[in-house]
Design an enzyme around this catalytic site. Sequence first.
Site, PDB file in Angstrom:
ATOM      1  CB  CYS A  42      48.939  10.430 -88.304  1.00 39.02           C
ATOM      2  SG  CYS A  42      48.594   8.921 -87.500  1.00 39.02           S
ATOM      3  CG  ASP A  43      52.496  10.609 -90.138  1.00 35.74           C
ATOM      4  OD1 ASP A  43      52.148  11.955 -89.314  1.00 35.74           O
ATOM      5  OD2 ASP A  43      52.811  10.044 -89.944  1.00 35.74           O
TER       6      ASP A  43
ATOM      7  CB  CYS B 222      48.986   7.011 -88.415  1.00 34.59           C
ATOM      8  SG  CYS B 222      47.585   7.535 -88.045  1.00 34.59           S
TER       9      CYS B 222
HETATM   10  C1  FAD Z   1      53.955   8.138 -86.525  1.00 37.48           C
HETATM   11  C2  FAD Z   1      52.527   8.609 -85.606  1.00 37.48           C
HETATM   12  C3  FAD Z   1      51.640   9.370 -85.673  1.00 37.48           C
HETATM   13  C4  FAD Z   1      50.813   9.388 -85.357  1.00 37.48           C
HETATM   14  N1  FAD Z   1      49.616  10.976 -85.686  1.00 37.48           N
HETATM   15  C5  FAD Z   1      48.832  10.695 -84.661  1.00 37.48           C
HETATM   16  C6  FAD Z   1      47.678  11.881 -84.650  1.00 37.48           C
HETATM   17  O1  FAD Z   1      48.457  13.239 -85.437  1.00 37.48           O
HETATM   18  N2  FAD Z   1      46.980  12.456 -83.421  1.00 37.48           N
HETATM   19  C7  FAD Z   1      46.325  11.379 -83.145  1.00 37.48           C
HETATM   20  O2  FAD Z   1      45.021  11.206 -82.928  1.00 37.48           O
HETATM   21  N3  FAD Z   1      47.103   9.694 -83.385  1.00 37.48           N
HETATM   22  C8  FAD Z   1      48.369   9.959 -83.795  1.00 37.48           C
HETATM   23  N4  FAD Z   1      48.792   8.610 -84.265  1.00 37.48           N
HETATM   24  C9  FAD Z   1      47.729   7.475 -83.224  1.00 37.48           C
HETATM   25  C10 FAD Z   1      48.921   7.717 -81.528  1.00 37.48           C
HETATM   26  O3  FAD Z   1      49.741   7.857 -81.123  1.00 37.48           O
HETATM   27  C11 FAD Z   1      47.810   5.875 -81.153  1.00 37.48           C
HETATM   28  O4  FAD Z   1      46.687   6.301 -81.121  1.00 37.48           O
HETATM   29  C12 FAD Z   1      48.016   6.262 -79.276  1.00 37.48           C
HETATM   30  O5  FAD Z   1      48.892   6.762 -78.863  1.00 37.48           O
HETATM   31  C13 FAD Z   1      47.116   5.438 -78.664  1.00 37.48           C
HETATM   32  O6  FAD Z   1      47.455   5.368 -77.187  1.00 37.48           O
HETATM   33  P1  FAD Z   1      47.812   4.645 -76.084  1.00 37.48           P
HETATM   34  O7  FAD Z   1      48.311   4.780 -74.791  1.00 37.48           O
HETATM   35  O8  FAD Z   1      46.860   3.340 -76.157  1.00 37.48           O
HETATM   36  O9  FAD Z   1      49.257   3.771 -75.993  1.00 37.48           O
HETATM   37  P2  FAD Z   1      50.669   3.998 -76.771  1.00 37.48           P
HETATM   38  O10 FAD Z   1      50.615   5.307 -76.911  1.00 37.48           O
HETATM   39  O11 FAD Z   1      51.306   3.551 -77.486  1.00 37.48           O
HETATM   40  O12 FAD Z   1      51.436   3.971 -75.432  1.00 37.48           O
HETATM   41  C14 FAD Z   1      51.543   2.829 -74.919  1.00 37.48           C
HETATM   42  C15 FAD Z   1      52.391   2.711 -73.632  1.00 37.48           C
HETATM   43  O13 FAD Z   1      52.754   1.308 -73.378  1.00 37.48           O
HETATM   44  C16 FAD Z   1      53.729   1.160 -72.859  1.00 37.48           C
HETATM   45  N5  FAD Z   1      53.869  -0.349 -72.721  1.00 37.48           N
HETATM   46  C17 FAD Z   1      53.849  -1.320 -73.737  1.00 37.48           C
HETATM   47  N6  FAD Z   1      54.157  -2.623 -73.200  1.00 37.48           N
HETATM   48  C18 FAD Z   1      54.316  -2.520 -71.609  1.00 37.48           C
HETATM   49  C19 FAD Z   1      54.873  -3.009 -70.559  1.00 37.48           C
HETATM   50  N7  FAD Z   1      54.569  -4.737 -70.475  1.00 37.48           N
HETATM   51  N8  FAD Z   1      54.878  -2.286 -69.807  1.00 37.48           N
HETATM   52  C20 FAD Z   1      54.988  -1.623 -69.799  1.00 37.48           C
HETATM   53  N9  FAD Z   1      54.816  -0.030 -70.169  1.00 37.48           N
HETATM   54  C21 FAD Z   1      54.051  -1.207 -71.911  1.00 37.48           C
HETATM   55  C22 FAD Z   1      54.573   1.594 -74.156  1.00 37.48           C
HETATM   56  O14 FAD Z   1      56.063   1.675 -74.090  1.00 37.48           O
HETATM   57  C23 FAD Z   1      53.927   2.617 -74.177  1.00 37.48           C
HETATM   58  O15 FAD Z   1      54.582   4.062 -73.660  1.00 37.48           O
HETATM   59  C24 FAD Z   1      50.039   7.808 -84.266  1.00 37.48           C
HETATM   60  C25 FAD Z   1      51.148   6.948 -84.483  1.00 37.48           C
HETATM   61  C26 FAD Z   1      51.820   7.106 -84.844  1.00 37.48           C
HETATM   62  C27 FAD Z   1      52.522   5.089 -84.768  1.00 37.48           C
END
Ligand code: FAD
Length: 310
Positions: free
Chosen positions: A136-137, A133
């Site tokens: 982010c980084d 990302c």
């Molecule tokens: C290294 C890194 C750094 C980042 N830094 C930033 C930042 O500084 N600022 C920012 O705004 N964004 C950042 N992001 C992006 C941010 O993390 C994502 O946009 C955000 O987490 C999305 O949230 P979400 O709830 O959609 O998905 P996620 O946070 O990915 O959550 C999805 C969840 O679903 C669960 N899951 C998947 N399949 C199943 C299943 N079958 N049954 C039950 N559970 C399941 C997973 O375990 C997970 O916990 C970063 C991402 C990464 C990888």
Amino acid sequence: MENWDVIIVGAGSAGLSAGIYAVRSGLKTLILDEKLAGGTIADASIVVNYPGFAEISGGELADKMAAHCRKVGATIHDLEPATELELKGEKKTVKTAKTSYEANVVIFSTGSHYREVNVKGEKEFRGRGVSYCGVCDGPFFKGKTVLVVGGGNTACITTLYLSGLAAKVFVIHRRQAFRAEESLVTDISAKSNVTVMWNTEIKEIKGDKQVTAVTLIDNVTGKTSELAVDAVFVQIGEAPNSQLVKAAGVETDEQGYIKVDVKQQTNLPGVFAAGDVTDQPIKQVGTAVGQGITAALEAYSYIKRPYYRK
Ligand SMILES: Cc1cc2nc3c(=O)[nH]c(=O)nc-3n(C[C@H](O)[C@H](O)[C@H](O)COP(=O)(O)OP(=O)(O)OC[C@H]3O[C@@H](n4cnc5c(N)ncnc54)[C@H](O)[C@@H]3O)c2cc1C
């Protein structure tokens, strides 16, 4: 079979925000996660762009969101992945290895995963110089030398973004030309601190505490070389975690992202989706939170206001 108003699959930023709003709306809410609640942001070493927290570790932000959600009364089952869904009827069924649950609404917030290059050192240095990302980084590598891996739009956008921060940006692409919009390619060629290496792939990421170098291979000549870099931004695409919903009849775009409308509603009544798993373009905590909130409040309307469905 246990009955719930709402089952949220995925306890990341989107799912936990949906959980807070669903519970506070009076809905009996179950959240399932295959890992520990908190989601992908836990992988970020530091988050500096989420309003209200000028600087916070990703792990702490994830923990705070999960604790907040539990505090308002959501039931969260960690380490219990959804394994099968039946979503077409009035009552939805969510199956796990332990049991089956029934609900009026399912909110799907399973996020996505960044595609990895699958080379030695990639996992070891994730969060210590290996990033997926740029936004982010990137700011952690101001004035440093960074490498971008990839040749599509995302790789080009990340390259342009990093060229404004890093002293030097190398880009490697396994083909002879970018597969990106012409304007991005033109902008990259105008950057004096960007060097593109064609027909080049990454073989290994090296370092001690942080990334220090990479081994590259020219896929035409087979010649390997070493390049000193402080960070590697892998930008070869993302893949949504949407196989389960797809199998249950939820429409996705050609890349597998769940199609949603402005209410976060999918093509199936009573099935909503939020966050990185959807076809909405910005993938950040802030946008996931907003979509989760919308999904929960629309779920409330769907359940409590019968005229909603007309
Ligand atoms: C290294 C890194 C750094 C980042 N830094 C930033 C930042 O500084 N600022 C920012 O705004 N964004 C950042 N992001 C992006 C941010 O993390 C994502 O946009 C955000 O987490 C999305 O949230 P979400 O709830 O959609 O998905 P996620 O946070 O990915 O959550 C999805 C969840 O679903 C669960 N899951 C998947 N399949 C199943 C299943 N079958 N049954 C039950 N559970 C399941 C997973 O375990 C997970 O916990 C970063 C991402 C990464 C990888």
